[in-house]
Motif scaffolding. Structure first.
Motif, PDB file in Angstrom:
ATOM      1  N   GLY A  36      53.687  19.583  19.485  1.00  0.00           N
ATOM      2  CA  GLY A  36      53.159  19.449  18.053  1.00  0.00           C
ATOM      3  C   GLY A  36      53.691  18.412  17.386  1.00  0.00           C
ATOM      4  N   PHE A  37      53.501  18.318  16.096  1.00  0.00           N
ATOM      5  CA  PHE A  37      54.089  17.283  15.039  1.00  0.00           C
ATOM      6  C   PHE A  37      55.569  17.669  14.626  1.00  0.00           C
ATOM      7  CE2 PHE A  37      49.870  16.064  14.021  1.00  0.00           C
ATOM      8  CZ  PHE A  37      49.661  14.722  14.426  1.00  0.00           C
ATOM      9  N   GLY A  38      56.544  16.542  14.654  1.00  0.00           N
ATOM     10  CA  GLY A  38      57.660  16.727  14.115  1.00  0.00           C
ATOM     11  C   GLY A  38      57.801  16.508  12.601  1.00  0.00           C
ATOM     12  N   PRO A  39      59.088  16.471  12.072  1.00  0.00           N
ATOM     13  CA  PRO A  39      59.043  16.159  10.637  1.00  0.00           C
ATOM     14  C   PRO A  39      58.767  14.880  10.059  1.00  0.00           C
ATOM     15  CG  PRO A  39      61.058  16.297  11.506  1.00  0.00           C
ATOM     16  CD  PRO A  39      60.378  16.612  12.723  1.00  0.00           C
ATOM     17  N   PHE A  40      58.462  14.710   8.883  1.00  0.00           N
ATOM     18  CA  PHE A  40      58.061  13.435   8.472  1.00  0.00           C
ATOM     19  C   PHE A  40      59.409  12.586   8.126  1.00  0.00           C
ATOM     20  CE2 PHE A  40      53.837  15.049   6.862  1.00  0.00           C
ATOM     21  CZ  PHE A  40      53.103  13.942   7.325  1.00  0.00           C
ATOM     22  N   SER A  41      59.261  11.120   8.250  1.00  0.00           N
ATOM     23  CA  SER A  41      60.341  10.282   7.919  1.00  0.00           C
ATOM     24  C   SER A  41      60.636  10.232   6.464  1.00  0.00           C
ATOM     25  CB  SER A  41      60.023   8.905   8.294  1.00  0.00           C
ATOM     26  OG  SER A  41      58.783   8.347   7.601  1.00  0.00           O
ATOM     27  N   ASP A  42      61.453   9.702   6.224  1.00  0.00           N
ATOM     28  CA  ASP A  42      61.608   9.422   4.506  1.00  0.00           C
ATOM     29  C   ASP A  42      60.723   8.416   3.957  1.00  0.00           C
ATOM     30  OD1 ASP A  42      64.089  10.946   4.959  1.00  0.00           O
ATOM     31  OD2 ASP A  42      65.453   9.159   5.194  1.00  0.00           O
ATOM     32  N   SER A  43      60.351   8.858   2.952  1.00  0.00           N
ATOM     33  CA  SER A  43      59.227   7.893   2.393  1.00  0.00           C
ATOM     34  C   SER A  43      59.763   6.542   1.791  1.00  0.00           C
ATOM     35  CB  SER A  43      58.401   8.714   1.253  1.00  0.00           C
ATOM     36  OG  SER A  43      59.295   8.858   0.249  1.00  0.00           O
ATOM     37  N   ILE A  44      58.801   5.489   1.863  1.00  0.00           N
ATOM     38  CA  ILE A  44      59.031   4.103   1.001  1.00  0.00           C
ATOM     39  C   ILE A  44      58.014   3.811   0.089  1.00  0.00           C
ATOM     40  CG2 ILE A  44      60.391   3.437   3.097  1.00  0.00           C
ATOM     41  CD1 ILE A  44      57.744   1.648   3.626  1.00  0.00           C
ATOM     42  N   GLN A  45      58.124   3.056  -0.710  1.00  0.00           N
ATOM     43  CA  GLN A  45      57.177   2.746  -1.603  1.00  0.00           C
ATOM     44  C   GLN A  45      56.962   1.266  -1.432  1.00  0.00           C
ATOM     45  OE1 GLN A  45      58.384   3.899  -5.537  1.00  0.00           O
ATOM     46  NE2 GLN A  45      57.518   5.913  -5.563  1.00  0.00           N
ATOM     47  N   SER A  46      55.547   0.668  -1.632  1.00  0.00           N
ATOM     48  CA  SER A  46      55.260  -0.605  -1.515  1.00  0.00           C
ATOM     49  C   SER A  46      54.230  -0.848  -2.435  1.00  0.00           C
ATOM     50  CB  SER A  46      54.885  -1.040  -0.177  1.00  0.00           C
ATOM     51  OG  SER A  46      54.739  -2.277   0.327  1.00  0.00           O
ATOM     52  N   THR A  47      54.025  -2.068  -2.879  1.00  0.00           N
ATOM     53  CA  THR A  47      52.971  -2.398  -4.039  1.00  0.00           C
ATOM     54  C   THR A  47      52.320  -3.743  -3.498  1.00  0.00           C
ATOM     55  OG1 THR A  47      54.278  -1.456  -5.560  1.00  0.00           O
ATOM     56  CG2 THR A  47      52.368  -2.873  -6.395  1.00  0.00           C
ATOM     57  N   PRO A  48      50.925  -3.787  -3.071  1.00  0.00           N
ATOM     58  CA  PRO A  48      50.427  -5.038  -2.985  1.00  0.00           C
ATOM     59  C   PRO A  48      50.336  -6.028  -4.244  1.00  0.00           C
ATOM     60  CG  PRO A  48      48.700  -3.060  -2.666  1.00  0.00           C
ATOM     61  CD  PRO A  48      50.194  -2.730  -3.030  1.00  0.00           C
ATOM     62  N   TYR A  49      50.303  -7.256  -4.168  1.00  0.00           N
ATOM     63  CA  TYR A  49      50.261  -8.163  -5.122  1.00  0.00           C
ATOM     64  C   TYR A  49      49.518  -9.400  -4.438  1.00  0.00           C
ATOM     65  CZ  TYR A  49      52.965  -5.896  -8.465  1.00  0.00           C
ATOM     66  OH  TYR A  49      53.205  -4.770  -9.363  1.00  0.00           O
ATOM     67  N   SER A  50      48.664 -10.231  -5.342  1.00  0.00           N
ATOM     68  CA  SER A  50      48.249 -11.367  -4.822  1.00  0.00           C
ATOM     69  C   SER A  50      49.390 -12.420  -4.843  1.00  0.00           C
ATOM     70  CB  SER A  50      47.258 -11.925  -5.847  1.00  0.00           C
ATOM     71  OG  SER A  50      46.223 -11.190  -6.278  1.00  0.00           O
ATOM     72  N   PRO A  51      49.111 -13.444  -3.960  1.00  0.00           N
ATOM     73  CA  PRO A  51      50.588 -14.350  -3.793  1.00  0.00           C
ATOM     74  C   PRO A  51      50.755 -15.003  -5.207  1.00  0.00           C
ATOM     75  CG  PRO A  51      49.041 -14.500  -2.110  1.00  0.00           C
ATOM     76  CD  PRO A  51      48.458 -13.647  -3.201  1.00  0.00           C
ATOM     77  N   LEU A  52      51.608 -15.225  -5.491  1.00  0.00           N
ATOM     78  CA  LEU A  52      52.036 -16.114  -6.916  1.00  0.00           C
ATOM     79  C   LEU A  52      51.681 -17.548  -6.560  1.00  0.00           C
ATOM     80  CD1 LEU A  52      55.669 -15.250  -8.357  1.00  0.00           C
ATOM     81  CD2 LEU A  52      53.700 -14.815  -9.338  1.00  0.00           C
ATOM     82  N   LEU A  53      50.905 -17.966  -7.731  1.00  0.00           N
ATOM     83  CA  LEU A  53      50.751 -19.495  -7.731  1.00  0.00           C
ATOM     84  C   LEU A  53      51.786 -20.333  -8.155  1.00  0.00           C
ATOM     85  CD1 LEU A  53      47.530 -19.327  -9.719  1.00  0.00           C
ATOM     86  CD2 LEU A  53      47.550 -19.443  -7.332  1.00  0.00           C
TER      87      LEU A  53
END
Length: 313
Positions: free
Chosen positions: A119-136
């Motif tokens: 079966g499934f084990g425990p979840f990993s620690d979570s991370i946060q990420s934010t997509p953006y358009s590349p800077l001009l």
């Protein structure tokens, strides 16, 4: 004792010895049962990392320290935006996934867990990420020379919804032997400053400067300008540096630093993936042919399940 009685006694003794041997032989080949290894769910995956881009996030992670005694056959990736919570399942033991069709500027919280035959084990620690358009690229890059110093100034990039958290400047030196720019010889992270002075440059040398805007996801496009620092002597009546000869004829010479500025060059990052979600396609890891060994080879899977806007390019 008669001969017949002796024969009878010998046969009885031999029969008893043979029976005892058969008992010993039976005992020596008896197999006692041994408890089989207990299979448990795998441990918590580690080293969860993300790389965000234009409307996408790529995620990688590492296998758990323990697989519970059974090879990992599936992963569950949970993506949370605060208002929505989506779960996606990846077959095989590959440890890379791309999430596409995301909203620029939206914060995504991601975690992953592994599954084996128990079966499934425990979840990993979570991370946060934010997509953006590349800077001009930064705008209006200008340079001004003062003796052996070059001052650079610029304006912020055109707004495209991606925040600017700083600027980075690179200084390159032209190698007259190899006939190419070498470097960068200097890298300066400037925070939100929009100017920089490079001091102590060598007269007669040629330099190249690049200025990048930095977003939460890294450097964007850059603006570039070149400068040739020249030492020239001319006869003039006005000067910034005056030298008077000791002869009867007095002359005035000027040592000035001049720059040659080619047009500003702008280089953009690679074009982001624009694949449109269209079908369900889950690719299994083709390397699962060894039941006693797991692989961490990065595989690409496609989880394009409309209307969920997640896919791999």
């Amino acid at each position: 004792m008669s001969l017949s009685m002796m024969e009878t006694s010998f046969k009885k003794t031999a029969a008893r010895l043979l029976g005892t041997s058969l008992v010993f032989l039976f005992i020596s080949f008896t197999v006692f049962p041994v408890d089989a290894q207990e299979i448990t769910p795998p441990g918590k995956p580690g080293f969860l990392k993300s790389t965000a881009g234009e409307n996408e996030i790529r995620v990688t992670w590492a296998h758990p320290a323990s697989n519970g005694g059974s090879m990992i056959t599936e992963w569950e990736i949970q993506v949370n935006t605060g208002s929505t919570n989506e779960n996606y399942f990846l077959l095989g033991s590959g440890t890379a996934l791309g999430l596409g069709g995301l909203i620029n500027g939206q914060v995504y919280e991601i975690r992953v867990r592994a599954k084996n035959s128990s079966g499934f084990g425990p979840f990993s620690d979570s991370i946060q990420s934010t997509p953006y358009s590349p800077l001009l690229a930064p705008q209006g890059l200008q340079i001004e020379v003062d003796s052996q110093n070059v001052k650079l100034e610029w304006e912020p990039p055109l707004a495209n919804g991606t925040p600017v958290v700083g600027y980075r400047l690179e200084q390159w030196y032209y190698d007259n032997i190899q006939l190419t720019f070498t470097g960068p010889t200097t890298i300066a992270d400037l925070g939100l400053m929009t100017s920089y002075t490079s001091a102590g440059l060598t007269l007669g040398d040629q330099y190249k400067f690049r200025v990048y805007g930095i977003s939460p996801n890294g450097a964007g496009s850059f603006s570039e300008v070149q400068a040739i620092i020249k030492n020239t002597s001319t006869s003039t009546s006005t000067s910034t540096s005056t030298s008077t000869s000791t002869s009867t004829s007095t002359s005035t010479s000027t040592s000035t630093s001049t720059i040659v500025v080619p047009p500003t060059t702008t280089v953009s990052p690679p074009t982001p993936c624009t694949t449109t979600p269209s079908q369900i396609e889950i690719e299994s890891d083709a390397l699962l042919n060894n039941k006693n060994q797991e692989t961490s080879t990065e595989i690409e899977i496609d989880v394009r399940v409309p209307p969920k806007p997640f896919y791999v390019c």
